[in-house]
Design an enzyme around this catalytic site. Structure first.
Site, mmCIF file in Angstrom:
data_model
loop_
_atom_site.group_PDB
_atom_site.id
_atom_site.type_symbol
_atom_site.label_atom_id
_atom_site.label_comp_id
_atom_site.label_asym_id
_atom_site.label_seq_id
_atom_site.Cartn_x
_atom_site.Cartn_y
_atom_site.Cartn_z
ATOM 1 N N TYR A 1 -13.215 -20.116 -11.527
ATOM 2 C CA TYR A 1 -12.126 -20.611 -12.516
ATOM 3 C C TYR A 1 -11.644 -21.822 -11.378
ATOM 4 O O TYR A 1 -11.777 -22.135 -10.520
ATOM 5 C CB TYR A 1 -11.071 -19.752 -11.870
ATOM 6 C CG TYR A 1 -11.368 -17.952 -13.057
ATOM 7 C CD1 TYR A 1 -11.180 -18.409 -14.632
ATOM 8 C CD2 TYR A 1 -11.176 -16.834 -12.700
ATOM 9 C CE1 TYR A 1 -11.427 -17.500 -15.287
ATOM 10 C CE2 TYR A 1 -11.570 -15.827 -14.077
ATOM 11 C CZ TYR A 1 -11.409 -15.784 -14.638
ATOM 12 O OH TYR A 1 -12.259 -14.801 -15.907
ATOM 13 N N ARG B 1 15.095 -3.158 12.774
ATOM 14 C CA ARG B 1 14.976 -2.932 11.312
ATOM 15 C C ARG B 1 15.504 -1.213 11.820
ATOM 16 O O ARG B 1 16.409 -1.094 10.984
ATOM 17 C CB ARG B 1 13.294 -3.058 12.108
ATOM 18 C CG ARG B 1 12.593 -2.836 10.353
ATOM 19 C CD ARG B 1 11.578 -2.253 9.995
ATOM 20 N NE ARG B 1 10.406 -1.546 10.456
ATOM 21 C CZ ARG B 1 9.225 -1.052 11.740
ATOM 22 N NH1 ARG B 1 8.693 -2.259 11.224
ATOM 23 N NH2 ARG B 1 9.113 -1.213 12.113
ATOM 24 N N LYS C 1 -0.495 6.710 8.292
ATOM 25 C CA LYS C 1 0.700 6.309 7.071
ATOM 26 C C LYS C 1 -0.036 5.259 6.164
ATOM 27 O O LYS C 1 -1.323 4.834 6.912
ATOM 28 C CB LYS C 1 2.039 6.088 7.696
ATOM 29 C CG LYS C 1 1.891 4.230 8.287
ATOM 30 C CD LYS C 1 2.983 3.657 8.939
ATOM 31 C CE LYS C 1 2.489 2.412 9.916
ATOM 32 N NZ LYS C 1 3.761 2.794 10.586
ATOM 33 N N MET D 1 -11.305 -11.192 -10.401
ATOM 34 C CA MET D 1 -10.967 -10.101 -10.721
ATOM 35 C C MET D 1 -12.157 -8.797 -10.481
ATOM 36 O O MET D 1 -12.416 -7.941 -9.382
ATOM 37 C CB MET D 1 -10.272 -9.716 -11.508
ATOM 38 C CG MET D 1 -9.374 -8.463 -11.701
ATOM 39 S SD MET D 1 -9.096 -7.601 -13.118
ATOM 40 C CE MET D 1 -6.930 -9.321 -13.545
HETATM 41 C C1 PLP Z 1 3.098 2.045 11.568
HETATM 42 C C2 PLP Z 1 3.389 2.567 13.323
HETATM 43 C C3 PLP Z 1 2.934 2.831 14.354
HETATM 44 C C4 PLP Z 1 1.462 2.635 14.107
HETATM 45 O O1 PLP Z 1 1.820 0.646 14.570
HETATM 46 P P1 PLP Z 1 0.144 0.363 15.113
HETATM 47 O O2 PLP Z 1 0.870 -1.377 15.063
HETATM 48 O O3 PLP Z 1 -0.508 -0.160 13.694
HETATM 49 O O4 PLP Z 1 -0.775 0.580 16.525
HETATM 50 C C5 PLP Z 1 3.624 2.975 15.801
HETATM 51 N N1 PLP Z 1 4.955 3.587 15.248
HETATM 52 C C6 PLP Z 1 5.539 2.876 14.764
HETATM 53 C C7 PLP Z 1 7.291 3.939 14.501
HETATM 54 C C8 PLP Z 1 5.008 2.000 13.466
HETATM 55 O O5 PLP Z 1 5.536 2.587 11.911
#
Ligand code: PLP
Length: 375
Positions: free
Chosen positions: A266, A130, A34, A314
């Site tokens: 800055y 969640r 992801k 930046m």
């Molecule tokens: C993002 C995610 C993972 C991976 O988690 P890591 O801590 O990056 O290994 C696994 N399961 C779910 C449901 C996730 O959302």
């Protein structure tokens, strides 16, 4: 084109997958890709890993469709399930698996007519609070899900730990026990139960009892530790036996003398206590390096660490090279990588390593290396 570059060492990913296979030898591996593969590039990472992992996990339907569009044939799981506007016929057409975490999703599946049932992971809330059904009323929902003709059997069961990165936190064992108890109840309910999974990276490395039939490593796939930096023996990916895949780097564009007592950048948040040479590097928060890093945060130039001074702009970062320096314009400056762990930068800056790698901007050019020996 920017000189700020994210270099990804692809063979490191293979090394890390091999490490998962040794650590969880009886589980299959869902590579979590992801958020553009945690900033490492969804398409290239998935293409490179497709023969090596058993499935891919994504957070958005668009990410899954992108994987299908480049010819990825492995199972792909929508970790957050389908969204209210997502079409179930798209899931069917592209053979996508989905998490089911809410009653409204079961209603949608109930109404969906298809000849090709969709593979689902029923998500149980074991304490993250969640997504997922809570233990107390999950069984009737599981049974309702199993009655949907659009749902493939058996049904897989998943959950997620909230604090598995804290290796002494007893809550993880409680979550694990709740998961186990639910699996027993599910089996007794008469619903055919298939695959099971609760462990992400920290479960994989710290909670062997949590491996079940699938592990879901994300951050550790990229060679980064999921644990807090103070965790003995687990602070960095390297300590876990992983190879960090990402190097964030740029180059020195100016070396200039600087007088004692003068400020830099800055708001002049830093003044030099000596006459020195400053190095200006083409890297800033416009590239995704965080603006609020403390003075003293290291940058690696020609194998030596130099402290950042003044505020990150930046497009530029300034380091103190010291009164006598051999650093010159064009020299490479590394902000994190195998020799300057992103976990260390995270610890110094108060960001998490997850955040640092995923929030790089698209001005940083992703560049892939395939040679087998890492720098
Ligand atoms: C993002 C995610 C993972 C991976 O988690 P890591 O801590 O990056 O290994 C696994 N399961 C779910 C449901 C996730 O959302």
């Amino acid at each position: 084109m920017s000189v700020a570059t994210v270099e990804i060492h692809l063979p490191a990913l293979l090394h890390n997958v091999a490490c998962f296979k040794r650590t969880a030898p009886n589980s299959r591996i869902m590579a979590i890709v992801k958020a553009n593969a945690y900033g490492h590039g969804l398409v290239e990472v998935a293409r490179f890993l497709q023969e090596q992992v058993d499935s891919f996990g994504v957070a958005r339907l668009e990410e899954a469709l992108q994987l299908r569009s480049i010819g990825i044939e492995q199972p792909i799981l929508l970790l957050e399930g389908f969204f209210p506007d997502d079409s179930l016929s798209v899931l069917e057409k592209y053979h996508l698996q989905t998490v089911v975490h809410s009653p409204w999703q079961i209603e949608r599946l109930k109404k969906f007519k298809t000849k090709h049932p969709i593979s689902v992971w029923f998500k149980i809330d074991t304490g993250m609070h969640r997504l997922g059904f809570c233990f107390e009323d999950a069984i009737p929902y599981l049974q309702a899900l199993a009655k949907c003709h659009s749902v493939a059997k058996p049904i897989a069961i998943s959950s997620h730990f909230c604090s598995a990165d804290e290796i002494d936190n007893p809550y993880t064992q409680l979550q694990h026990d709740t998961f186990d108890a639910f699996l027993n109840a599910a089996k007794k309910s008469g619903v055919p139960i298939g695959e099971t999974s609760i462990a992400a990276s920290s479960g994989l490395f710290a909670w062997p009892q949590s491996h079940y039939t699938w592990v879901r490593p994300g951050i550790s796939l990229y060679g980064i530790s999921p644990f807090p930096y103070h965790t003995a023996g687990k602070a960095t990916g390297t300590q876990l036996g992983l190879l960090p895949a990402m190097t964030l780097k740029s180059e020195v564009i100016s070396v200039r003398p600087h007088r004692k007592g003068e400020g830099v950048g800055y708001n002049q948040i830093w003044q030099s206590s000596r006459t020195t040479q400053l190095g200006v590097i083409a890297m800033g928060y416009g590239d995704g390096y965080p603006r609020d890093v403390p003075c003293g945060t290291p940058v690696l130039i020609n194998g030596m660490r130099y402290p950042i001074v003044g505020r990150i702009s930046m497009d530029m970062t300034v380091v103190d090279l010291g009164p006598k320096t051999i650093i010159k314009e064009g020299d490479e400056a590394i902000f994190w990588g195998p020799l300057l762990p992103v976990e260390e930068i995270a610890a110094i800056t108060g960001f998490s390593a997850y955040e640092l790698v995923t929030t790089l901007t698209n001005r940083t050019t992703l560049f892939y290396k395939t040679d087998s020996i890492p720098d």
